[in-house]
Design a protein around this motif. Structure first.
Motif, PDB file in Angstrom:
ATOM      1  N   ARG A 204       0.845  -1.196   0.000  1.00  0.00           N
ATOM      2  CA  ARG A 204       0.000   0.000   0.000  1.00  0.00           C
ATOM      3  C   ARG A 204       0.878   1.243   0.000  1.00  0.00           C
ATOM      4  NH1 ARG A 204      -4.767  -1.540   4.388  1.00  0.00           N
ATOM      5  NH2 ARG A 204      -5.288  -3.527   3.434  1.00  0.00           N
ATOM      6  N   PRO A 205       0.479   2.260  -0.739  1.00  0.00           N
ATOM      7  CA  PRO A 205       1.344   3.436  -0.861  1.00  0.00           C
ATOM      8  C   PRO A 205       1.749   4.031   0.484  1.00  0.00           C
ATOM      9  CG  PRO A 205      -0.525   3.623  -2.354  1.00  0.00           C
ATOM     10  CD  PRO A 205      -0.727   2.372  -1.571  1.00  0.00           C
ATOM     11  N   PHE A 206       0.790   4.171   1.397  1.00  0.00           N
ATOM     12  CA  PHE A 206       1.108   4.788   2.676  1.00  0.00           C
ATOM     13  C   PHE A 206       1.564   3.768   3.708  1.00  0.00           C
ATOM     14  CE2 PHE A 206      -1.277   8.205   0.774  1.00  0.00           C
ATOM     15  CZ  PHE A 206      -0.644   9.330   1.248  1.00  0.00           C
ATOM     16  N   GLY A 207       1.818   2.540   3.277  1.00  0.00           N
ATOM     17  CA  GLY A 207       2.243   1.504   4.197  1.00  0.00           C
ATOM     18  C   GLY A 207       1.059   0.955   4.976  1.00  0.00           C
ATOM     19  N   GLY A 208       1.360   0.174   6.010  1.00  0.00           N
ATOM     20  CA  GLY A 208       0.298  -0.291   6.877  1.00  0.00           C
ATOM     21  C   GLY A 208      -0.455  -1.494   6.354  1.00  0.00           C
ATOM     22  N   GLY A 209       0.123  -2.271   5.519  1.00  0.00           N
ATOM     23  CA  GLY A 209      -0.546  -3.485   5.080  1.00  0.00           C
ATOM     24  C   GLY A 209       0.046  -3.949   3.786  1.00  0.00           C
ATOM     25  N   SER A 210       1.068  -4.795   3.865  1.00  0.00           N
ATOM     26  CA  SER A 210       1.587  -5.324   2.616  1.00  0.00           C
ATOM     27  C   SER A 210       1.392  -6.831   2.657  1.00  0.00           C
ATOM     28  CB  SER A 210       3.053  -4.956   2.417  1.00  0.00           C
ATOM     29  OG  SER A 210       3.820  -5.456   3.473  1.00  0.00           O
ATOM     30  N   GLU A 211       0.966  -7.339   1.524  1.00  0.00           N
ATOM     31  CA  GLU A 211       0.561  -8.729   1.484  1.00  0.00           C
ATOM     32  C   GLU A 211       1.525  -9.490   0.588  1.00  0.00           C
ATOM     33  OE1 GLU A 211      -3.139 -11.337  -0.248  1.00  0.00           O
ATOM     34  OE2 GLU A 211      -3.114  -9.180  -0.496  1.00  0.00           O
ATOM     35  N   PHE A 212       2.018 -10.634   1.065  1.00  0.00           N
ATOM     36  CA  PHE A 212       2.907 -11.444   0.246  1.00  0.00           C
ATOM     37  C   PHE A 212       2.094 -12.124  -0.849  1.00  0.00           C
ATOM     38  CE2 PHE A 212       5.043 -15.439  -0.787  1.00  0.00           C
ATOM     39  CZ  PHE A 212       6.280 -14.948  -1.155  1.00  0.00           C
ATOM     40  N   VAL A 213       2.508 -11.916  -2.095  1.00  0.00           N
ATOM     41  CA  VAL A 213       1.725 -12.500  -3.183  1.00  0.00           C
ATOM     42  C   VAL A 213       2.564 -13.415  -4.065  1.00  0.00           C
ATOM     43  CG1 VAL A 213      -0.039 -10.714  -3.311  1.00  0.00           C
ATOM     44  CG2 VAL A 213       2.093 -10.418  -4.581  1.00  0.00           C
ATOM     45  N   GLY A 214       3.762 -13.749  -3.596  1.00  0.00           N
ATOM     46  CA  GLY A 214       4.608 -14.654  -4.380  1.00  0.00           C
ATOM     47  C   GLY A 214       4.980 -14.035  -5.713  1.00  0.00           C
ATOM     48  N   LEU A 215       4.762 -14.784  -6.769  1.00  0.00           N
ATOM     49  CA  LEU A 215       5.192 -14.335  -8.094  1.00  0.00           C
ATOM     50  C   LEU A 215       4.085 -13.605  -8.857  1.00  0.00           C
ATOM     51  CD1 LEU A 215       7.271 -17.435  -9.191  1.00  0.00           C
ATOM     52  CD2 LEU A 215       8.135 -15.192  -8.539  1.00  0.00           C
ATOM     53  N   GLN A 216       3.007 -13.256  -8.160  1.00  0.00           N
ATOM     54  CA  GLN A 216       1.874 -12.653  -8.855  1.00  0.00           C
ATOM     55  C   GLN A 216       2.250 -11.375  -9.593  1.00  0.00           C
ATOM     56  OE1 GLN A 216      -1.619 -11.678  -6.433  1.00  0.00           O
ATOM     57  NE2 GLN A 216      -2.108 -10.185  -7.995  1.00  0.00           N
TER      58      GLN A 216
ATOM     59  N   ASN B  41     -19.898   4.870  -9.992  1.00  0.00           N
ATOM     60  CA  ASN B  41     -18.503   5.313 -10.059  1.00  0.00           C
ATOM     61  C   ASN B  41     -17.694   4.881  -8.840  1.00  0.00           C
ATOM     62  OD1 ASN B  41     -18.969   6.634 -12.504  1.00  0.00           O
ATOM     63  ND2 ASN B  41     -19.517   8.548 -11.470  1.00  0.00           N
ATOM     64  N   GLY B  42     -18.053   3.734  -8.267  1.00  0.00           N
ATOM     65  CA  GLY B  42     -17.268   3.209  -7.167  1.00  0.00           C
ATOM     66  C   GLY B  42     -17.774   3.593  -5.786  1.00  0.00           C
ATOM     67  N   TYR B  43     -18.750   4.478  -5.686  1.00  0.00           N
ATOM     68  CA  TYR B  43     -19.271   4.866  -4.367  1.00  0.00           C
ATOM     69  C   TYR B  43     -19.901   3.663  -3.659  1.00  0.00           C
ATOM     70  CZ  TYR B  43     -18.533   9.904  -4.604  1.00  0.00           C
ATOM     71  OH  TYR B  43     -17.952  11.141  -4.640  1.00  0.00           O
ATOM     72  N   GLY B  44     -20.363   2.675  -4.460  1.00  0.00           N
ATOM     73  CA  GLY B  44     -21.049   1.525  -3.866  1.00  0.00           C
ATOM     74  C   GLY B  44     -20.128   0.394  -3.446  1.00  0.00           C
ATOM     75  N   GLY B  45     -18.830   0.487  -3.722  1.00  0.00           N
ATOM     76  CA  GLY B  45     -17.932  -0.589  -3.303  1.00  0.00           C
ATOM     77  C   GLY B  45     -16.737  -0.733  -4.222  1.00  0.00           C
ATOM     78  N   LEU B  46     -15.741  -1.448  -3.709  1.00  0.00           N
ATOM     79  CA  LEU B  46     -14.473  -1.550  -4.435  1.00  0.00           C
ATOM     80  C   LEU B  46     -14.546  -2.481  -5.644  1.00  0.00           C
ATOM     81  CD1 LEU B  46     -11.862  -1.735  -1.530  1.00  0.00           C
ATOM     82  CD2 LEU B  46     -12.525   0.234  -2.895  1.00  0.00           C
ATOM     83  N   ASP B  47     -15.676  -3.218  -5.801  1.00  0.00           N
ATOM     84  CA  ASP B  47     -15.734  -4.166  -6.920  1.00  0.00           C
ATOM     85  C   ASP B  47     -16.322  -3.534  -8.184  1.00  0.00           C
ATOM     86  OD1 ASP B  47     -18.152  -3.902  -5.678  1.00  0.00           O
ATOM     87  OD2 ASP B  47     -18.747  -6.003  -5.911  1.00  0.00           O
ATOM     88  N   ALA B  48     -16.203  -2.219  -8.312  1.00  0.00           N
ATOM     89  CA  ALA B  48     -16.729  -1.529  -9.494  1.00  0.00           C
ATOM     90  C   ALA B  48     -15.943  -1.902 -10.748  1.00  0.00           C
ATOM     91  CB  ALA B  48     -16.659  -0.024  -9.282  1.00  0.00           C
ATOM     92  N   GLU B  49     -16.610  -1.746 -11.907  1.00  0.00           N
ATOM     93  CA  GLU B  49     -15.945  -1.942 -13.200  1.00  0.00           C
ATOM     94  C   GLU B  49     -16.247  -0.751 -14.095  1.00  0.00           C
ATOM     95  OE1 GLU B  49     -17.087  -5.523 -15.118  1.00  0.00           O
ATOM     96  OE2 GLU B  49     -16.266  -6.801 -13.538  1.00  0.00           O
ATOM     97  N   TYR B  50     -15.295  -0.419 -14.957  1.00  0.00           N
ATOM     98  CA  TYR B  50     -15.523   0.708 -15.876  1.00  0.00           C
ATOM     99  C   TYR B  50     -16.592   0.372 -16.912  1.00  0.00           C
ATOM    100  CZ  TYR B  50     -11.567   3.212 -13.939  1.00  0.00           C
ATOM    101  OH  TYR B  50     -10.724   3.889 -13.092  1.00  0.00           O
ATOM    102  N   THR B  51     -17.411   1.366 -17.251  1.00  0.00           N
ATOM    103  CA  THR B  51     -18.502   1.137 -18.205  1.00  0.00           C
ATOM    104  C   THR B  51     -18.529   2.183 -19.321  1.00  0.00           C
ATOM    105  OG1 THR B  51     -19.960   2.475 -16.821  1.00  0.00           O
ATOM    106  CG2 THR B  51     -20.027   0.099 -16.467  1.00  0.00           C
ATOM    107  N   PHE B  52     -17.532   3.081 -19.356  1.00  0.00           N
ATOM    108  CA  PHE B  52     -17.629   4.220 -20.278  1.00  0.00           C
ATOM    109  C   PHE B  52     -17.469   3.844 -21.751  1.00  0.00           C
ATOM    110  CE2 PHE B  52     -13.285   3.736 -18.829  1.00  0.00           C
ATOM    111  CZ  PHE B  52     -12.629   3.623 -20.031  1.00  0.00           C
TER     112      PHE B  52
ATOM    113  N   GLY C 129      -9.916  -6.425   2.680  1.00  0.00           N
ATOM    114  CA  GLY C 129     -10.345  -6.302   4.059  1.00  0.00           C
ATOM    115  C   GLY C 129     -10.710  -4.885   4.457  1.00  0.00           C
ATOM    116  N   ALA C 130     -10.269  -3.893   3.667  1.00  0.00           N
ATOM    117  CA  ALA C 130     -10.633  -2.512   3.982  1.00  0.00           C
ATOM    118  C   ALA C 130     -12.046  -2.244   3.467  1.00  0.00           C
ATOM    119  CB  ALA C 130      -9.653  -1.554   3.325  1.00  0.00           C
ATOM    120  N   THR C 131     -12.824  -1.496   4.237  1.00  0.00           N
ATOM    121  CA  THR C 131     -14.151  -1.148   3.743  1.00  0.00           C
ATOM    122  C   THR C 131     -14.183   0.315   3.360  1.00  0.00           C
ATOM    123  OG1 THR C 131     -14.750  -0.885   6.049  1.00  0.00           O
ATOM    124  CG2 THR C 131     -15.583  -2.863   4.934  1.00  0.00           C
ATOM    125  N   LEU C 132     -15.012   0.590   2.380  1.00  0.00           N
ATOM    126  CA  LEU C 132     -15.155   1.953   1.884  1.00  0.00           C
ATOM    127  C   LEU C 132     -15.823   2.791   2.965  1.00  0.00           C
ATOM    128  CD1 LEU C 132     -14.381   2.880  -0.926  1.00  0.00           C
ATOM    129  CD2 LEU C 132     -16.748   2.619  -1.601  1.00  0.00           C
TER     130      LEU C 132
END
Lengths: 275, 435
Positions: free
Chosen positions: A25-37, B206-217, B431-434
């Protein structure tokens, strides 16, 4: 000294490799190991390969042209033709100019409406426009890079030429060898250490130094046509906060450059330092 | 001998104790340069002189993006300032960063409802709490040169794209080389365009409803508009940066090359300096038959960063309160051309009778553009890695404008690459919520 090298070289290199296995994460505070992804993502990204290809092409064209032109200039200056003394002085000047300044000047010189080629555009509309045409923009970048590289190469090559003993040229001349024959059979073979040095430096420089030029001249455009890998890494990491992607590409670029430098040093075994 | 040496030192020590030390010295980082930087510095000086308790050092970072880069580096090394100005496109990255405290949480007593709707929706959480304090607000408007339009007998500023392009054709037929200019930056042709037409550029509003948004433009009105722009450019009716001698849309307009442009309210001062009374502005054009919605606020807002002690946060509160004051906002507007962002500042400006002044010319129009009735899709953009997406969008559409691919292919590519970014963002903030 060792501590400085450790701090400013080995630790960043190590971190780049380290981050390439994490989603950071840009500001730090949570980096997740993802292997070779990250590597899978980057290696399957067309844009990465395009940038890599542009970089490789640039690594061949820029040093090749810069050394070729410098060699011609150095041979001419060495022969002591008219005005070669002031030329030796003047040719060195561009080295004192920073990449960003060169970029600004060349943007003006190559401006399709006001610059050097503007009259050409009046005759053939649309012939030259680096703001629209990717090839034009790439050429513009190449010219600026070569222009910047010539002075240093010139000095190195000229000093190399001047350290070749006069007696060799004189002996060859007495045997009937003309100037061209002497260049091919005596001067260039004896110049290989200097040619090798300039080649290695130009080669690495074309990867690293092009950044200042791209940033001031094209910002990677138009349509990504001048996005070399160094610039892409900067954009991804600093403008787009994709630290993992940038780290992964850095790791790949470092590996590529290291392999090529290793290849060059294999080549060096054939360079003769003894005279 | 010793006594003469000690005397100056003692004097300095005395002087130091005589001045009451400020309770807190804090830093505020901002990105603007030029005239706007001067205005920000003036506000800082005014704050520092208005009271003796706090001192704010305002530090320019030379650009929004550079400011963000430095903030990231500073936060990671625990050297970050208390207050920092960020630009619109970085909003979601910051909201999820865990590096900031929402202003409404830090200052619960402020009447946040006083902020105009167009300024609020971009920076508020799903529950309607402001995350940052809106500061320098601008929006997209339409500029015309009335003297050029008069030459072809047009007296009205075109309100629709249809009317605009008709005017552009007349101008072209009359020999004008640059009827309309833009830079096709996504802020103009994507974000502001879709918001005021009430259509989304991505799912989940435009993503206000959650992080699983997709572009539609890449379908619908936005795609239609970009295809139109490409066709109009072929026709010579619309020019982009690279087609102008000046090399930049606003410079081309100001230099007299072009007759119409879509640009930020912030461009007014320079345009007025160049063309005087001959510059007129209106709300950005709409397609016929589409109801006009609000435009989005551009510019920046101020965020409180985490990890500072109470004294520093107190100083930050005092400074934010000072910037929110009506007179501070009006002074800032006067100096910069940005708009006041609270209702009370607007009312005070109206009551002062100065609204008719040319320095405030964009305020009424800009605010009314921001305050048009909105819908779920005109609230703002809440999409991850959006700054990077803007670059992708520019790159792909640029290729289409240069003829390397069709506009539809460009939009499809931009959608595909944009969706990859969104998925990676989702994974990065697993794990982060909007908020």
């Amino acid at each position: 000294m060792l501590a400085l090298i450790l701090m400013f070289f080995y630790i960043p290199v190590f971190l780049a490799f380290f981050w390439s296995f994490f989603l950071e994460r840009p500001f730090g505070g949570g980096s997740e190991f993802v292997g070779l992804q990250n590597f899978r993502r980057v290696l399957s990204d067309q844009e990465f390969w395009r940038a890599m290809w542009r970089t490789l092409l640039f690594m061949v064209l820029a040093p090749g042209t810069a050394i070729g032109v410098s060699l011609v200039l150095a041979l001419a200056a060495d022969r002591g033709i008219r005005l070669s003394h002031p030329a030796r002085n003047i040719i060195i000047w561009p080295k004192a100019i920073a990449g960003a300044s060169i970029g600004l000047v060349f943007v003006f010189i190559f401006n399709p409406h006001l610059g050097l080629f503007a009259p050409l555009n009046d005759l053939f509309p649309g012939l030259w426009n680096p703001r629209i045409d990717g090839t034009d923009a790439y050429l513009m970048l190449l010219v600026a890079q070569v222009w910047n590289g010539i002075p240093f190469n010139f000095i190195i090559l000229l000093s190399g030429l001047q350290s070749i003993p006069d007696s060799l040229a004189k002996a060859a001349a007495m045997d009937g060898a003309g100037p061209w024959r002497r260049i091919i059979d005596i001067q260039i073979p004896l110049l290989t250490p200097q040619l090798f040095l300039t080649f290695v430096l130009e080669f690495v420089g074309s990867v690293v130094e092009a950044f200042g030029l791209i940033d001031t001249m094209t910002e990677g455009g138009p349509g990504g046509a001048t996005t070399l890998l160094v610039y892409k890494i900067y954009v991804d990491g600093f403008k787009a906060y994709d630290l993992s992607g940038a780290a992964t590409q850095t790791a790949l670029l470092m590996t590529a450059v290291a392999i090529m430098v290793a290849l060059q040093f294999r080549l060096e075994k054939r360079v003769k330092y003894e005279r | 001998m010793t006594s003469t040496r000690l005397a100056p030192a003692a004097a300095i020590a005395l002087a130091a104790t005589a001045i009451p030390a400020p309770a807190a010295d804090i830093e505020f980082w901002y990105g603007n340069t030029g005239r706007i930087e001067t205005a920000i510095q003036a506000a800082c000086t005014a704050f520092n002189e208005s009271q003796s308790e706090h001192q704010v050092a305002c530090v320019g970072q030379g650009g929004y993006e550079a400011g963000m880069q430095k903030a990231i580096a500073a936060f990671r090394s625990r050297q970050h300032p208390v207050l920092i100005q960020f630009f619109d496109a970085g909003t979601l990255d910051l909201m999820l960063s865990d590096a900031v405290v929402p202003v409404q949480e830090a200052m619960p007593d402020v009447d946040w409802g006083d902020y105009i709707n167009g300024a609020r929706s971009y920076y508020e959480t799903s529950t309607g709490d402001l995350f940052s304090q809106p500061y320098n607000g601008s929006t997209l408007v339409f500029y015309v040169r009335t003297d050029e339009l008069a030459k072809i007998g047009a007296t009205e500023i075109p309100q629709t794209w249809e009317a605009m392009i008709e005017t552009a054709r007349l101008l072209k037929d009359a020999g004008h080389d640059c009827p309309f200019v833009s830079d096709a930056h996504p802020w103009r042709v994507l974000e502001q365009f879709s918001a005021r037409h009430g259509v989304a550029i991505a799912s989940n509003s435009n993503g206000y409803g959650g992080l699983d948004a997709e572009y539609t433009f890449n379908g619908g009105l936005v795609a239609e508009h970009l295809n139109n722009l490409a066709a109009w450019r072929e026709e010579g009716l619309v020019l982009l940066d690279q087609d102008t001698a000046a090399g930049k849309y606003n410079r081309a307009f100001n230099a007299g090359e072009c007759a119409m442009m879509e640009a930020s309210t912030g461009s007014y001062a320079a345009a007025y300096t160049a063309h005087g009374e001959n510059v007129a502005i209106a709300m950005a054009p709409m397609y016929e038959g589409v109801e006009r919605r609000n435009t989005l606020i551009g510019g920046g807002s101020i965020w409180i960063m985490k990890g500072h002690d109470d004294e520093d946060v107190d100083a930050a509160r005092a400074f934010l309160n000072f910037l929110r004051r009506e007179d501070t906002q009006i002074e800032f507007t006067r100096a910069t051309g940005y708009m006041p962002v609270t209702k009370s500042a607007l009312t005070q400006l109206e009551n002062s009778g100065e609204m008719g002044d040319l320095v405030f010319a964009t305020v009424e129009l800009g605010v009314s553009s921001l305050n048009q009735p909105g819908n779920a899709d005109s609230k703002g953009i809440r999409l991850g890695f959006y700054v990077q997406f803007r670059d992708i969008f520019k790159e792909e559409t640029q290729k289409a404008f240069n003829g390397d691919q069709t506009m539809q292919a460009a939009l499809d590519n931009a959608k595909r690459r944009g969706d990859e970014l969104l998925r990676r963002f989702e994974q990065t903030y697993q794990g982060a919520t909007l908020p």
